[in-house]
Design a protein around this motif. Structure first.
Motif, PDB file in Angstrom:
ATOM      1  N   ILE A 543       0.853  -1.188   0.000  1.00 57.20           N
ATOM      2  CA  ILE A 543       0.000   0.000   0.000  1.00 57.20           C
ATOM      3  C   ILE A 543       0.892   1.242   0.000  1.00 57.20           C
ATOM      4  O   ILE A 543       2.074   1.195   0.349  1.00 57.20           O
ATOM      5  N   ASP A 544       0.312   2.379  -0.376  1.00 56.38           N
ATOM      6  CA  ASP A 544       1.092   3.605  -0.580  1.00 56.38           C
ATOM      7  C   ASP A 544       1.815   4.080   0.675  1.00 56.38           C
ATOM      8  O   ASP A 544       2.838   4.764   0.594  1.00 56.38           O
ATOM      9  N   LEU A 545       1.299   3.721   1.855  1.00 59.09           N
ATOM     10  CA  LEU A 545       1.915   4.185   3.102  1.00 59.09           C
ATOM     11  C   LEU A 545       3.284   3.555   3.345  1.00 59.09           C
ATOM     12  O   LEU A 545       4.069   4.063   4.145  1.00 59.09           O
ATOM     13  N   VAL A 546       3.575   2.436   2.660  1.00 58.40           N
ATOM     14  CA  VAL A 546       4.902   1.812   2.781  1.00 58.40           C
ATOM     15  C   VAL A 546       5.803   2.468   1.732  1.00 58.40           C
ATOM     16  O   VAL A 546       5.900   2.015   0.595  1.00 58.40           O
ATOM     17  N   LYS A 547       6.454   3.539   2.124  1.00 61.74           N
ATOM     18  CA  LYS A 547       7.218   4.350   1.179  1.00 61.74           C
ATOM     19  C   LYS A 547       8.369   3.581   0.539  1.00 61.74           C
ATOM     20  O   LYS A 547       8.713   3.799  -0.630  1.00 61.74           O
ATOM     21  N   ALA A 548       8.981   2.659   1.286  1.00 63.27           N
ATOM     22  CA  ALA A 548      10.151   1.944   0.768  1.00 63.27           C
ATOM     23  C   ALA A 548       9.824   1.073  -0.438  1.00 63.27           C
ATOM     24  O   ALA A 548      10.721   0.727  -1.214  1.00 63.27           O
ATOM     25  N   ASP A 549       8.545   0.717  -0.614  1.00 64.12           N
ATOM     26  CA  ASP A 549       8.179  -0.217  -1.675  1.00 64.12           C
ATOM     27  C   ASP A 549       7.402   0.437  -2.808  1.00 64.12           C
ATOM     28  O   ASP A 549       6.891  -0.260  -3.697  1.00 64.12           O
ATOM     29  N   GLN A 550       7.310   1.754  -2.792  1.00 66.86           N
ATOM     30  CA  GLN A 550       6.554   2.414  -3.848  1.00 66.86           C
ATOM     31  C   GLN A 550       7.277   2.328  -5.184  1.00 66.86           C
ATOM     32  O   GLN A 550       8.499   2.474  -5.255  1.00 66.86           O
ATOM     33  N   GLY A 551       6.502   2.075  -6.247  1.00 70.00           N
ATOM     34  CA  GLY A 551       7.086   1.912  -7.573  1.00 70.00           C
ATOM     35  C   GLY A 551       7.768   0.567  -7.756  1.00 70.00           C
ATOM     36  O   GLY A 551       8.513   0.363  -8.713  1.00 70.00           O
ATOM     37  N   LYS A 552       7.500  -0.359  -6.824  1.00 73.10           N
ATOM     38  CA  LYS A 552       8.173  -1.656  -6.863  1.00 73.10           C
ATOM     39  C   LYS A 552       7.154  -2.789  -6.757  1.00 73.10           C
ATOM     40  O   LYS A 552       6.014  -2.579  -6.334  1.00 73.10           O
ATOM     41  N   MET A 553       7.608  -3.956  -7.134  1.00 72.33           N
ATOM     42  CA  MET A 553       6.815  -5.172  -6.984  1.00 72.33           C
ATOM     43  C   MET A 553       7.697  -6.292  -6.474  1.00 72.33           C
ATOM     44  O   MET A 553       8.915  -6.254  -6.638  1.00 72.33           O
ATOM     45  N   ALA A 554       7.061  -7.292  -5.874  1.00 71.75           N
ATOM     46  CA  ALA A 554       7.756  -8.505  -5.462  1.00 71.75           C
ATOM     47  C   ALA A 554       7.067  -9.689  -6.120  1.00 71.75           C
ATOM     48  O   ALA A 554       5.912  -9.601  -6.544  1.00 71.75           O
ATOM     49  N   LEU A 555       7.784 -10.802  -6.214  1.00 73.72           N
ATOM     50  CA  LEU A 555       7.254 -12.012  -6.829  1.00 73.72           C
ATOM     51  C   LEU A 555       6.995 -13.090  -5.780  1.00 73.72           C
ATOM     52  O   LEU A 555       7.784 -13.260  -4.855  1.00 73.72           O
ATOM     53  N   GLU A 556       5.894 -13.806  -5.962  1.00 69.84           N
ATOM     54  CA  GLU A 556       5.591 -14.965  -5.132  1.00 69.84           C
ATOM     55  C   GLU A 556       5.130 -16.115  -6.020  1.00 69.84           C
ATOM     56  O   GLU A 556       4.606 -15.902  -7.113  1.00 69.84           O
ATOM     57  N   HIS A 557       5.323 -17.310  -5.492  1.00 72.96           N
ATOM     58  CA  HIS A 557       4.738 -18.500  -6.112  1.00 72.96           C
ATOM     59  C   HIS A 557       4.336 -19.425  -4.982  1.00 72.96           C
ATOM     60  O   HIS A 557       5.188 -19.862  -4.196  1.00 72.96           O
ATOM     61  N   GLY A 558       3.035 -19.701  -4.873  1.00 76.53           N
ATOM     62  CA  GLY A 558       2.565 -20.438  -3.712  1.00 76.53           C
ATOM     63  C   GLY A 558       2.847 -19.646  -2.455  1.00 76.53           C
ATOM     64  O   GLY A 558       2.665 -18.427  -2.420  1.00 76.53           O
TER      65      GLY A 558
END
Length: 630
Positions: A543-558
């Motif tokens: 969510i936008d309130l987590v500034k460190a992760d803005q403009g980024k994505m992470a990957l998951e599988h299962g």
């Protein structure tokens, strides 16, 4: 001995009745049993942790060895882990070794039950300069001395050893020490009106109460929790030690993350045993704050290296993330208690995410290297307190390696639970087990290639037909929920739904999304249940309130979070998520794993496995690819 009921409505299945056959978890458990226990014992011997008990008892001469006032607990935790190992895999040779260690510990115990070796050896000279010493008296520096923390780990280990062996040699040491605590601390005039600097004695005392029936132990545990933040009884230790306001008034997780979750576990015990609404409301508020505002995508907690502590709400940096391994383990202990109290699936969702990502990341593939902090990014250079871009063979503060030892052999206890005539299947780990429901033994065989594949086959056998309820957890990730509360989201919802089938009849995911497949019926002598959780590569945003992760994505599988590591990828500045990733199981990669490969050739491996092939950069959160409009 008179054994008390735990007062939790839901009970785990004893690990002696669960035999792990799993291709993912069995090697991890065996690694700890066959390699890490012996490795840690040798390290403890080399660095004087065992010798200190002999010096304290006058059997050897010398000054206190080691760097920390809680070095005694490393020996206790090794005994606890080895005892858990004995429960599931009886080993007479290991049992004899533990008897010899316990005899050495007994030598270091003072006549009245006191047991903290550094203070017995030289009370005026603690092993760490931050331990406050005035006159060298017992209990004078509870905020830093770790005398009560040492006792807590002693009790926890002694309880498991008694359960494993039925011997009282270690339990007697713990009881003698606990009796001293009862006469020393409490609300009665003449006793010390203070609380532990580092919590864990609270849950340890409760475990002794459950074994011995000695109610004084339970009442002292509650006293320590009731008086936390009580400025009328003691000089407060502050928010770092969760001693700033009374425990039942705390609503935000603050301070040292390990101390915090150990305390919250104790508060949950008190809520269950006393049916105390104030404690129950408090742990609910604290849990909600942690999971919705202060938890990493890996389940890790504790954002700041300074004080190994929680940060502000939504403060979740990646390069400097601390995420102590001990904190992740403590979170599992706490969440498991909350499940046993409520039966709510969300707690097992947090446990699963933490287990597969934030806990086992702390242990190397060879069982003899460790992460103390678990950052979500590495530049190959940055280092901080016990932190590095590479795993370490040991630490002056070796709490994390020995905590892994005490915890990993107990993982089988997380698979099943029961409540009256209801059987819960909470974690998907291949095993053979038996459980008694309404007086009848039900034999279970669970087969799966989880976390690599989402198919589970559960076979149930019993002597006669019986009616009971089966509850099979539907993992949050398969319900399009990263974590309860919405701190993270999947960029695209998975359209395929979980399905459970029995004898050709299929059940789709419940419309109310309770988090369980629930089947109540009369079961025949043999039943085969097939469950399928569709798996695909998922992209996650914060969510936008987590500034460190803005403009980024992470990957998951299962259930697994993935990371990009330098050894598999050249260059880091231009690293961006591709539009498409395909998954392939690689049996040659780090003991076998699902590897994600993007259309540009970028490769991601499960986060838990990074830094097993040398130093280098690593990232979990990757810039979105502008060309694909992500």
């Amino acid at each position: 001995m008179d054994k008390r009921e735990t007062h939790y409505p839901i009970q785990p299945i004893d690990i002696r009745n669960v035999k792990i056959t799993d291709s993912f978890w069995l090697p991890i458990i065996q690694r700890v049993q066959q390699k890490t226990i012996a490795y840690a014992l040798q390290k403890s011997k080399d660095e004087g942790r065992i010798e200190n008990f002999l010096i304290a008892g006058g059997m050897m001469e010398g000054e206190v060895r080691g760097a920390m006032p809680f070095d005694d607990t490393d020996v206790y935790k090794i005994i606890e882990g080895a005892s858990n190992s004995i429960i599931s895999s009886p080993d007479k040779q290991l049992e004899v070794l533990l008897d010899s260690l316990i005899a050495i510990i007994a030598i270091g115990q003072e006549e009245d039950g006191y047991l903290t070796t550094w203070r017995t050896i030289n009370p005026a000279k603690p092993p760490a300069d931050w331990v406050q010493v005035k006159q060298g008296k017992r209990w004078e520096s509870l905020s830093t001395s770790h005398e009560l923390y040492n006792a807590g780990h002693l009790y926890e280990a002694a309880a498991v050893h008694y359960k494993a062996t039925s011997k009282t040699n270690f339990l007697d040491i713990a009881v003698k020490n606990a009796d001293l605590m009862v006469t020393t601390f409490g609300k009665v005039k003449g006793k010390i009106h203070s609380v532990p600097g580092h919590q864990i004695i609270e849950t340890g005392l409760i475990k002794l109460y459950l074994i011995t029936g000695t109610r004084d132990y339970l009442e002292l545990s509650k006293y320590f929790l009731d008086n936390r933040g009580n400025q009328h009884n003691h000089v407060l230790f502050g928010s770092y030690a969760q001693d700033h306001v009374p425990a039942i008034q705390q609503e935000e997780v603050v301070g040292h993350a390990v101390r915090a979750v150990y305390m919250y576990a104790g508060m949950t015990d008190i809520a269950a045993i006393y049916q105390d609404r104030n404690y129950r409301d408090a742990v609910d508020k604290l849990w909600r704050n942690m999971v919705t505002k202060k938890m990493y995508i890996t389940g890790g907690i504790g954002a700041r290296p300074e004080g190994e502590s929680f940060g502000e709400n939504y403060e979740l940096p990646n390069l400097t993330a601390y995420n102590e391994t001990c904190a992740a383990i403590g979170s599992v202990y706490w969440n498991n208690r909350l499940f046993n109290l409520t039966g709510d699936t969300k707690y097992n969702d947090v446990i699963e995410r933490t287990l597969y990502n934030g806990v086992i990341s702390g242990l190397s593939q060879d069982g003899s290297k460790f992460f103390y902090p678990n950052a979500l990014e590495s530049d190959g250079i940055y280092k901080f307190n016990y932190g590095s871009c590479s795993r370490q063979p040991w630490f002056d503060c070796s709490c994390c390696p020995t905590n892994l030892i005490r915890f990993i052999p107990s993982v089988p206890s997380l698979i099943y639970a029961k409540q009256k005539d209801t059987l819960y299947v909470n974690q998907f780990i291949s095993n053979l087990a038996q459980v008694v429901l309404d007086g009848q033994i039900v034999h279970l065989e669970l087969q799966t290639k989880y976390p690599w594949e989402g198919h589970i086959k559960l076979t149930m056998r019993q002597e006669a037909e019986a009616e009971f309820t089966l509850k099979v957890r539907i993992p949050g990730w398969s319900r399009n929920e990263v974590l309860p509360g919405g701190l993270y989201h999947y960029s695209v919802a998975m359209k395929d739904h979980p399905v459970l089938s029995i004898g050709g009849e299929s059940l789709s995911m419940p419309a109310k999304n309770s988090g369980y497949f629930v089947i109540t019926r009369k079961w025949s002598k043999e039943e085969v249940i097939n469950i399928h959780f569709p798996m695909q590569t998922r992209k996650v945003t914060a969510i936008d309130l987590v500034k460190a992760d803005q403009g980024k994505m992470a990957l998951e599988h299962g259930p697994l979070v993935y990371a990009f590591e330098e050894v598999d990828n050249s260059g880091v500045d231009d690293l961006a998520l591709d539009e498409q990733y395909h998954v392939r199981y690689n049996d040659q990669m780090l003991n076998g794993m699902n590897v994600l490969t993007g259309s540009s050739g970028r490769t991601a491996i499960p986060y838990y496995a990074w830094s097993n092939r040398g130093e280098g950069w690593m990232k979990v959160w990757i810039s979105r690819s502008e060309q694909h409009g992500l």
